[in-house]
Design a protein around this motif. Structure first.
Motif, mmCIF file in Angstrom:
data_model
loop_
_atom_site.group_PDB
_atom_site.id
_atom_site.type_symbol
_atom_site.label_atom_id
_atom_site.label_comp_id
_atom_site.label_asym_id
_atom_site.label_seq_id
_atom_site.Cartn_x
_atom_site.Cartn_y
_atom_site.Cartn_z
ATOM 1 N N SER A 112 -8.533 -0.892 -0.339
ATOM 2 C CA SER A 112 -7.260 -1.275 0.266
ATOM 3 C C SER A 112 -7.582 -2.167 1.466
ATOM 4 O O SER A 112 -6.932 -3.198 1.684
ATOM 5 C CB SER A 112 -6.505 -0.030 0.731
ATOM 6 O OG SER A 112 -5.274 -0.384 1.323
ATOM 7 N N ASN A 113 -8.566 -1.768 2.231
ATOM 8 C CA ASN A 113 -8.982 -2.567 3.386
ATOM 9 C C ASN A 113 -9.549 -3.904 2.935
ATOM 10 O O ASN A 113 -9.305 -4.933 3.561
ATOM 11 C CB ASN A 113 -10.046 -1.821 4.214
ATOM 12 C CG ASN A 113 -9.446 -0.745 5.095
ATOM 13 O OD1 ASN A 113 -8.366 -0.916 5.653
ATOM 14 N ND2 ASN A 113 -10.140 0.381 5.219
ATOM 15 N N GLU A 120 -6.754 -6.185 2.129
ATOM 16 C CA GLU A 120 -6.060 -6.671 3.308
ATOM 17 C C GLU A 120 -6.786 -7.867 3.902
ATOM 18 O O GLU A 120 -6.183 -8.886 4.223
ATOM 19 C CB GLU A 120 -5.931 -5.555 4.344
ATOM 20 C CG GLU A 120 -4.960 -4.483 3.908
ATOM 21 C CD GLU A 120 -4.812 -3.371 4.939
ATOM 22 O OE1 GLU A 120 -5.502 -3.422 5.974
ATOM 23 O OE2 GLU A 120 -4.023 -2.458 4.693
ATOM 24 N N TYR A 158 0.866 -10.205 -4.817
ATOM 25 C CA TYR A 158 0.025 -9.026 -5.040
ATOM 26 C C TYR A 158 0.103 -8.617 -6.509
ATOM 27 O O TYR A 158 -0.893 -8.248 -7.118
ATOM 28 C CB TYR A 158 0.497 -7.847 -4.179
ATOM 29 C CG TYR A 158 0.341 -8.028 -2.701
ATOM 30 C CD1 TYR A 158 -0.492 -9.029 -2.174
ATOM 31 C CD2 TYR A 158 0.997 -7.183 -1.801
ATOM 32 C CE1 TYR A 158 -0.644 -9.175 -0.806
ATOM 33 C CE2 TYR A 158 0.842 -7.325 -0.426
ATOM 34 C CZ TYR A 158 0.028 -8.322 0.066
ATOM 35 O OH TYR A 158 -0.135 -8.466 1.417
#
Length: 147
Positions: A35-36, A39, A121
């Motif tokens: 997830s990081n 980002e 996304y």
DNA sequence: TCCAACCCTG
DNA sequence: CAGGGTTGGA
């Protein structure tokens, strides 16, 4: 691994890390890492897309990420600091496509919508590639991740 | 109720 | 990256 898969499922992670004793914590932590990773990835894409626009670029097709691109250096520095392995072409293609999507969205003013990134996304999430078996056969121990 | 995904922060 | 909070779907 991120170069191949941006949205790995927990089962996929388990398949590629047979030496890891998975539990709720470890699993969610890995999910969190990706997830990081995403980002950082998307932030860079938006940043360079906006820069291209301010630089006067008008054709999205011109935005192709090559191995000598500034954006490539930023990404490689983040995900492959020690140049432990070669970045696959499939990643460059998807990264280029992502950049173009951001470019098109921003240049058409869609960034006014609070959730304008969602469509992007969704597109990118469907473009995950299969990860080479080599990664599974412990050739690259913990080099897939680093702290 | 759980959890992946997202957002924001440090 | 890790933490903490929010959210939508199973």
């Amino acid at each position: 691994m991120f170069f191949f898969t941006r949205y790995p499922s927990s089962s996929l992670l388990k398949a590629y890390f047979p030496d890891v004793q998975f539990n709720r914590c470890i699993t969610s932590q890995m999910i969190k890492w990706f997830s990081n990773f995403r980002e950082f990835y998307y932030i860079q894409m938006e940043k360079f897309a906006r820069q291209a626009i301010s630089d006067g670029v008008t054709n999205p097709k011109m935005l192709v990420i090559l191995r000598d691109s500034e954006l490539f250096r930023a990404l490689n520095m983040h995900y492959n600091k020690g140049n432990d392995f070669e970045v696959p072409d499939c990643f460059l293609e998807i990264a280029s496509l992502t950049l173009q999507e951001f470019f098109k969205a921003v240049s058409s003013g869609k960034d006014a919508d609070p959730s304008w990134k969602k469509p992007i996304y969704k597109i990118i999430s469907k473009l995950d590639s299969d990860i080479p078996e080599i990664f599974k056969s412990s050739s690259y121990p913990q080099e897939l991740f680093r702290n």
